[in-house]
Design an enzyme around this catalytic site. Structure first.
Site, PDB file in Angstrom:
ATOM      1  N   CYS A   1      49.237  17.927 -11.475  1.00 23.22           N
ATOM      2  CA  CYS A   1      48.596  16.386 -11.182  1.00 23.22           C
ATOM      3  C   CYS A   1      49.399  15.734  -9.043  1.00 23.22           C
ATOM      4  O   CYS A   1      49.228  15.548  -9.065  1.00 23.22           O
ATOM      5  CB  CYS A   1      47.358  15.442 -11.366  1.00 23.22           C
ATOM      6  SG  CYS A   1      48.024  14.861 -13.037  1.00 23.22           S
TER       7      CYS A   1
ATOM      8  N   CYS B   1      50.198  14.142 -21.145  1.00 28.35           N
ATOM      9  CA  CYS B   1      48.575  13.381 -20.027  1.00 28.35           C
ATOM     10  C   CYS B   1      47.629  12.506 -21.494  1.00 28.35           C
ATOM     11  O   CYS B   1      47.192  12.055 -21.851  1.00 28.35           O
ATOM     12  CB  CYS B   1      48.738  13.919 -19.122  1.00 28.35           C
ATOM     13  SG  CYS B   1      47.506  12.526 -18.317  1.00 28.35           S
TER      14      CYS B   1
END
Length: 373
Positions: free
Chosen positions: A214, A118
């Site tokens: 997440c 990410c």
């Protein structure tokens, strides 16, 4: 306010009122305090949030960064500070570059680190482009690492608070990115960050930290992988190194190198651990802890930030592990003493003291001679 100004050193040339700072805002306390620190410098400050899930899913998602509630929290903080806030939809790139990669890595018998992917993609590459399009002088984030100016330019260092250090997840940061990045929280302990948030009246001062991955807020990553890749549920055998079948498993996605719990095997003469995963045969190979000993690991995709450093180094092969003495021999990280639980798919991050020299992805390991029982 004096503490705020000291903490908010963004290493920008004066006059700061002529500067523009873009802050990556996830909706949590860390990035919110960074926005406050940036605004306190007098520079024009803009908060930017990437929406990483489709709108319908994001609105109902809780406990994960860049979701519905978090976007609202980031906007509320910006309103409180009197700064602009923009939201950009990057759900498509996040799914292809992070979530799909996460599932594919598990199918290949590796243990992925989606936070690094990410940072390498949506959070840094995409945010960099956005920040530059907005005419920013720097991009500030809430990561707990330090940017230190050295003899050859900007260096990446571990956070002052070792319990919060996130340098392992930022090993792939390039020198060009480091020139543009700022990490105002790297020299602060987390309690002080929350105190600043409360002092400034930010509504997120008491907001819990994000937990787990997440996009898997409940921690059940196996269910997500099965949803994306139904073939991940393929069963197979649990075998020892001689090939003897000791039990059956429900899919490779439930295991990682070094794992002991959940094997559900009987008759082993001593505690057994996962030694490796074979995606072709769907076998989980297990053995005693001494069989986990690794003398070296070959790494791929090496990112080097260390310049001409030629002194002693340490290597960290898991996010929660301590750096251990090692040396870099080409694309091999050679450990001074055998290391355990080194899993393909994870990263090997190299340090010189507190400085991050770089790192790479663990592709395969070289087994040490078996130690005596």
């Amino acid at each position: 306010m004096r503490a705020i100004m000291i903490a908010g050193d963004f290493q920008l040339e004066a006059p700061l009122k002529a500067r523009r700072i873009v802050v990556a805002m996830s909706g949590g306390v860390d990035s919110s305090v960074v926005a406050a620190l940036a605004a306190a410098t007098g520079a024009e400050t803009i908060g930017v949030t990437l929406q990483l899930y489709d709108h319908g899913e994001a609105v109902g998602r809780a406990g994960s960064c860049c979701a519905g509630r978090d976007i609202r929290d980031a906007r509320a903080v910006c309103d409180r500070l009197g700064i602009a806030h923009y939201v950009f939809d990057h759900a498509s790139s996040f799914k292809s570059e992070v979530i799909d990669d996460f599932a594919d890595e598990y199918l290949a018998g590796r243990t992925p680190i989606p936070c690094v992917k990410c940072n390498m993609g949506p959070k840094f590459t995409d945010l960099f482009a956005l920040a530059r399009d907005l005419g920013a002088d720097c991009l500030a984030t809430g990561h707990y690492v330090q940017r230190v100016m050295g003899r050859q330019g900007a260096e990446l260092h571990r956070a002052h608070d070792p319990a919060r250090d996130q340098s392992y997840f930022l090993f792939a940061t390039t020198s060009a990115q480091l020139d543009f990045l700022r990490f105002p929280l790297g020299g602060m302990p987390k309690p002080q960050v929350r105190e600043l948030a409360a002092e400034l009246g930010l509504g997120v001062a008491g907001k819990p930290d994000s937990q787990d991955i997440c996009f898997v807020p409940d921690g059940d990553y196996a269910s997500l992988v099965k949803k994306l890749r139904p073939e991940a549920e393929t069963r197979g055998a649990i075998v020892d190194e001689s090939g003897k079948v000791l039990g059956q498993h429900r899919g490779l996605i439930h295991f990682t190198v070094g794992q002991r719990r959940g094997l559900e095997i009987g008759g082993a003469p001593e505690p057994y651990y996962v030694l490796r995963l074979d995606p072709e045969t769907k076998q989980v190979v297990v053995g005693p802890k001494r069989a986990l000993a690794v003398r070296a690991a070959r790494i791929e995709g090496i990112n080097w930030l260390g310049g001409d450093h030629a002194g002693p180094i340490t290597a960290k092969v898991r996010s929660l592990a301590k750096p251990v003495p090692a040396r870099l021999d080409g694309d091999r990280v050679v450990f001074e003493t055998p290391e355990y639980g080194v899993a393909p798919g994870q990263a090997a991050v190299l340090y010189a003291g507190e400085r991050v020299l770089g790192g790479g992805w663990i592709a395969e390991t070289e087994r040490a001679e078996l130690l005596p029982a």
